[in-house]
Design an enzyme around this catalytic site. Structure first.
Site, short mmCIF file in Angstrom:
data_model
loop_
_atom_site.label_atom_id
_atom_site.label_comp_id
_atom_site.label_asym_id
_atom_site.label_seq_id
_atom_site.Cartn_x
_atom_site.Cartn_y
_atom_site.Cartn_z
N LYS A 65 49.81 26.77 -50.23
CA LYS A 65 50.19 26.30 -48.89
C LYS A 65 48.93 25.88 -48.16
O LYS A 65 47.94 26.61 -48.17
CB LYS A 65 50.84 27.46 -48.11
N THR A 75 51.00 28.67 -32.49
CA THR A 75 49.64 29.19 -32.61
C THR A 75 49.23 29.89 -31.32
O THR A 75 48.67 30.99 -31.34
CB THR A 75 48.65 28.06 -32.97
N ASN A 108 46.19 21.72 -27.98
CA ASN A 108 47.40 22.39 -28.49
C ASN A 108 47.28 23.89 -28.40
O ASN A 108 48.15 24.59 -27.89
CB ASN A 108 47.61 22.04 -29.97
N SER A 158 55.28 27.66 -39.93
CA SER A 158 55.41 26.71 -41.04
C SER A 158 56.18 27.38 -42.19
O SER A 158 57.03 26.76 -42.84
CB SER A 158 54.04 26.30 -41.57
N LYS A 215 44.15 33.52 -45.52
CA LYS A 215 44.99 33.50 -44.31
C LYS A 215 46.42 33.92 -44.64
O LYS A 215 47.02 34.73 -43.94
CB LYS A 215 45.04 32.08 -43.74
N ASP A 245 47.03 18.77 -40.80
CA ASP A 245 45.69 19.29 -40.51
C ASP A 245 44.99 18.17 -39.72
O ASP A 245 45.65 17.22 -39.26
CB ASP A 245 44.95 19.62 -41.83
N LYS A 262 44.91 23.01 -50.18
CA LYS A 262 44.39 22.11 -49.15
C LYS A 262 44.31 20.72 -49.74
O LYS A 262 44.09 20.56 -50.95
CB LYS A 262 43.00 22.55 -48.71
P1 NAD Z 1 43.17 19.72 -29.83
O1 NAD Z 1 42.47 18.49 -30.25
O2 NAD Z 1 44.58 19.66 -29.37
O3 NAD Z 1 42.34 20.43 -28.64
C1 NAD Z 1 40.96 20.65 -28.68
C2 NAD Z 1 40.46 21.00 -27.27
O4 NAD Z 1 39.08 21.32 -27.35
C3 NAD Z 1 40.57 19.86 -26.27
O5 NAD Z 1 40.98 20.38 -25.02
C4 NAD Z 1 39.13 19.35 -26.17
O6 NAD Z 1 38.83 18.79 -24.90
C5 NAD Z 1 38.39 20.62 -26.35
N1 NAD Z 1 37.01 20.38 -26.75
C6 NAD Z 1 36.55 19.53 -27.69
N2 NAD Z 1 35.22 19.61 -27.76
C7 NAD Z 1 34.86 20.57 -26.88
C8 NAD Z 1 33.63 21.12 -26.49
N3 NAD Z 1 32.48 20.70 -27.04
N4 NAD Z 1 33.64 22.09 -25.56
C9 NAD Z 1 34.79 22.52 -24.99
N5 NAD Z 1 35.98 22.03 -25.31
C10 NAD Z 1 36.00 21.06 -26.23
O7 NAD Z 1 43.01 20.73 -31.06
P2 NAD Z 1 43.88 22.03 -31.37
O8 NAD Z 1 45.03 21.68 -32.24
O9 NAD Z 1 44.11 22.78 -30.09
O10 NAD Z 1 42.86 22.83 -32.32
C11 NAD Z 1 41.76 23.54 -31.76
C12 NAD Z 1 41.20 24.45 -32.85
O11 NAD Z 1 42.21 25.37 -33.30
C13 NAD Z 1 40.70 23.76 -34.12
O12 NAD Z 1 39.64 24.53 -34.64
C14 NAD Z 1 41.90 23.85 -35.06
O13 NAD Z 1 41.50 23.77 -36.41
C15 NAD Z 1 42.38 25.24 -34.71
N6 NAD Z 1 43.77 25.52 -35.07
C16 NAD Z 1 44.79 24.73 -34.64
C17 NAD Z 1 46.11 25.07 -34.95
C18 NAD Z 1 47.27 24.27 -34.42
O14 NAD Z 1 48.42 24.72 -34.61
N7 NAD Z 1 47.05 23.16 -33.71
C19 NAD Z 1 46.39 26.18 -35.76
C20 NAD Z 1 45.32 26.99 -36.20
C21 NAD Z 1 44.02 26.64 -35.84
#
Ligand code: NAD
Length: 419
Positions: free
Chosen positions: A71, A191, A222, A353, A95, A147, A107
Site C-alpha cells: 500500500k 489526517t 489539507n 484509505s 506506517k 501522493d 510506493k
Molecule cells: P498542502 O499543500 O495542502 O499544505 C501545505 C501547507 O504548508 C500550506 O499551507 C503552505 O502554505 C504551507 N507551507 C509551505 N511551505 C511552508 C513554509 N516554508 N513554512 C510554513 N508553511 C509552509 O499539503 P498537505 O496535504 O497539508 O501536506 C502537508 C504535509 O503533511 C506533507 O508533509 C504531507 O506529506 C503530509 N501528509 C499529508 C497527508 C494528507 O492526507 N494530505 C497525509 C499524511 C501526511
C-alpha cells in the site's frame, strides 16, 4: 546530487538496523527489510498536445508484503528517483504495521512535473503509467493512492484504466478516488482528525488537559487546516498558525473557523487575514511561539538543531512527513521535548484509505459516523501500542513506533515461514 540520492535509502537502512539491534531480532530480519522485495522500473510513451511523443520513466516498489498487499502513494515529480521510491516504500511498510493495517508497504513515482501538463496530458500519463505497472498491482497485490502531485481525479482515471486492462470493475485497486466512483466519505479530513485523536490520546497518557492546551501549527493546507479545526472543536486554544506568507499569532487564541473560511477565499495568504492577530514574516516562527504543543504540518526538515533551542513548547506532534531532521530529534531529546512521530500521528489518511479499500471489496458503503468511529478505534489502539513500547523499553516515541512495526513484521515473516 548522486551522493544525496544514495543517502535517502541509506538513512532508512541505518534506522532499520538501529531498531533491529534494539529489538534483538535475528540478522536476517534486517537483511530482508533493508531493500524492497520487488522493484519495477517502466518506460512508456505518451503523446503530448503538440503531437510529439515523450518517453516517461516510472517506478513502483513493493517493500515488504508479509502483513498484506503493498500500500502506498504514487508521486508525480520531475526529480523522482529509484532510491527515493524504495525508501518511501519502506516507510509505508512501517506506517501500516504501526497503525494495524493489514498491508505491506509500496510506493510509486513518475518523473514528470504535473503542473506543466495540460489536463489531457495528465490524464494520458496517468493511464499509461497504470497500464505499464498493471501486472504488478491489484486489489489483493498492491493498492496505490495519491501522493505529491496526484489527487482524487488522477486516482479516478487510474482505477478506470486498471478496470479496462483487467476487463472488470475493480475500484479496490486504488484508494483516494472521488466518492462517486468508490471513494470513502471522511477521507478528506481524516489526517487532521487523526492528529486531533493523537493529541487527545497523548494528553491522556501524559496527564494534561487538551482543553487547557495552547497549540501552534505550521502549515494551513489539507493537514494543518483540518487539524486546527478538529482541535478547536476539542476545546484547545490555537495561538499561532503559519503558511507560506508568514505566521499569525494571538495570545488569546485565533478564531480557527473564521480563519478556515478566510483561507477558502484567500488561500496561502494568512498575512492579510483581517482578524485580531500579530504577524511575523518568518514562516517557521509558529514552531517557536509560547505554546504547549506544536504541530509541524507543512513540509520536511523544519525542526533542526538550529531552531530547537528557541522552542517554548513541551511537545511536538508531527503532522507532516519527515518535518524533523535527525539533528532536530537529538536537540529535542536534549531539551526534554517529547515528540509523537509522523508514522503514528499522521496515519488518519492511510487508515481511511484502508476503509475505502474494505468498502470497495465488500461493495458496501459506510456512513461518515461509521468511518469516524472506526478511525478513532484504530488510531487509539496504535497510539497505545507505541506509547506502551516507549514506556516499557525507555526509548523515544519514534524509536518505539519503529520497534512496534518491525516486531510485527518479523513475527509475520516467521509465521509465514520466510525466516
Ligand atoms: P498542502 O499543500 O495542502 O499544505 C501545505 C501547507 O504548508 C500550506 O499551507 C503552505 O502554505 C504551507 N507551507 C509551505 N511551505 C511552508 C513554509 N516554508 N513554512 C510554513 N508553511 C509552509 O499539503 P498537505 O496535504 O497539508 O501536506 C502537508 C504535509 O503533511 C506533507 O508533509 C504531507 O506529506 C503530509 N501528509 C499529508 C497527508 C494528507 O492526507 N494530505 C497525509 C499524511 C501526511
Amino acid at each position: 546530487m548522486g551522493g544525496e540520492k544514495n543517502n535517502v535509502l541509506k538513512n532508512v537502512q541505518e534506522h532499520i538496523k538501529k531498531v533491529c539491534d534494539a529489538l534483538g531480532t535475528e540478522p536476517i530480519v534486517y537483511e530482508i527489510l533493508k531493500e524492497p522485495l520487488r522493484f519495477y522500473e517502466v518506460s512508456f510513451p505518451v503523446r503530448m498536445d503538440d503531437g510529439s511523443i515523450k518517453i516517461i520513466k516510472g517506478y513502483r516498489a513493493h517493500h515488504n508484503d508479509a502483513l498484506g498487499p503493498a500500500k502506498g502513494g504514487i508521486r508525480f515529480f520531475q526529480g523522482v528517483y529509484a532510491e527515493e521510491v524504495k525508501a518511501l516504500s519502506a516507510w509505508m511498510t512501517f506506517k501500516c504495521a504501526i497503525t494495524n493495517l493489514p498491508y505491506g508497504g509500496g510506493k510509486g513515482g513518475v518523473a514528470i512535473d504535473a503542473h506543466k501538463l495540460s489536463e489531457g496530458e495528465l490524464e494520458r500519463v496517468s493511464r499509461e503509467y497504470i497500464r505499464a505497472i498493471s501486472p504488478f498491482i491489484g486489489p489483493l497485490k498492491d493498492v496505490p493512492a495519491p501522493d505529491f502531485g496526484t489527487n482524487p481525479k488522477v486516482m479516478g482515471w487510474m482505477a478506470d484504466e486498471y478496470s479496462k486492462v483487467v476487463g472488470h470493475h475493480a475500484p479496490g485497486v486504488i484508494t483516494g478516488k472521488p466518492i462517486i466512483v468508490g471513494g470513502s466519505v471522511g477521507r478528506g479530513p481524516a489526517t487532521g482528525r487523526g492528529i486531533m485523536l493523537t493529541l487527545r490520546n497523548f494528553a491522556e497518557a501524559e496527564g494534561f488537559d487538551p482543553k487547557e492546551t495552547r497549540v501552534a501549527i505550521q502549515g494551513f493546507g489539507n493537514v494543518g487546516k483540518s487539524a486546527a479545526l478538529h482541535i478547536y472543536e476539542l476545546g484547545s486554544k490555537v495561538v499561532a498558525i503559519s503558511d507560506i506568507s508568514g505566521t499569525i499569532y494571538n495570545n488569546d487564541g485565533l478564531d480557527v473557523k473564521d480563519l478556515a473560511e478566510y483561507a477558502e477565499e484567500n488561500p496561502e495568504n494568512l498575512k492579510d487575514y483581517p482578524g485580531e492577530k500579530e504577524f511575523f514574516p518568518d514562516t517557521k516562527y509558529a514552531l517557536e511561539v509560547d505554546a504547549d504543543v506544536v504541530f509541524p504540518c507543512a513540509l520536511e526538515n523544519q525542526i533542526t538543531e538550529e531552531n530547537v533551542p528557541r522552542f517554548k513548547a513541551k511537545y511536538v506532534i508531527e503532522g507532516a512527513n519527515g518535518p524533523t531532521t535527525p539533528g532536530g530529534d537529538k536537540a529535542l531529546a536534549e531539551r526534554g521535548i517529547k515528540l509523537v512521530p509522523d508514522v503514528l500521528a499522521n496515519t488518519g489518511g492511510v487508515t481511511v484509505s484502508y476503509f475505502e479499500w474494505v468498502q470497495n471489496l465488500q461493495n458496501y458503503y459506510w456512513s461518515e459516523e461509521e468511518v469516524s468511529e472506526k478511525l478513532e478505534v484504530n488510531m487509539t489502539q496504535a497510539f497505545h501500542d507505541v506509547y506502551n513500547m516507549h514506556v516499557e523499553r525507555d526509548v523515544d516515541m519514534r524509536t518505539a513506533a519503529y520497534m512496534v512495526a518491525i516486531d510485527k513484521i518479523a513475527q509475520a515473516m516467521k509465521a509465514k515461514g520466510w525466516i
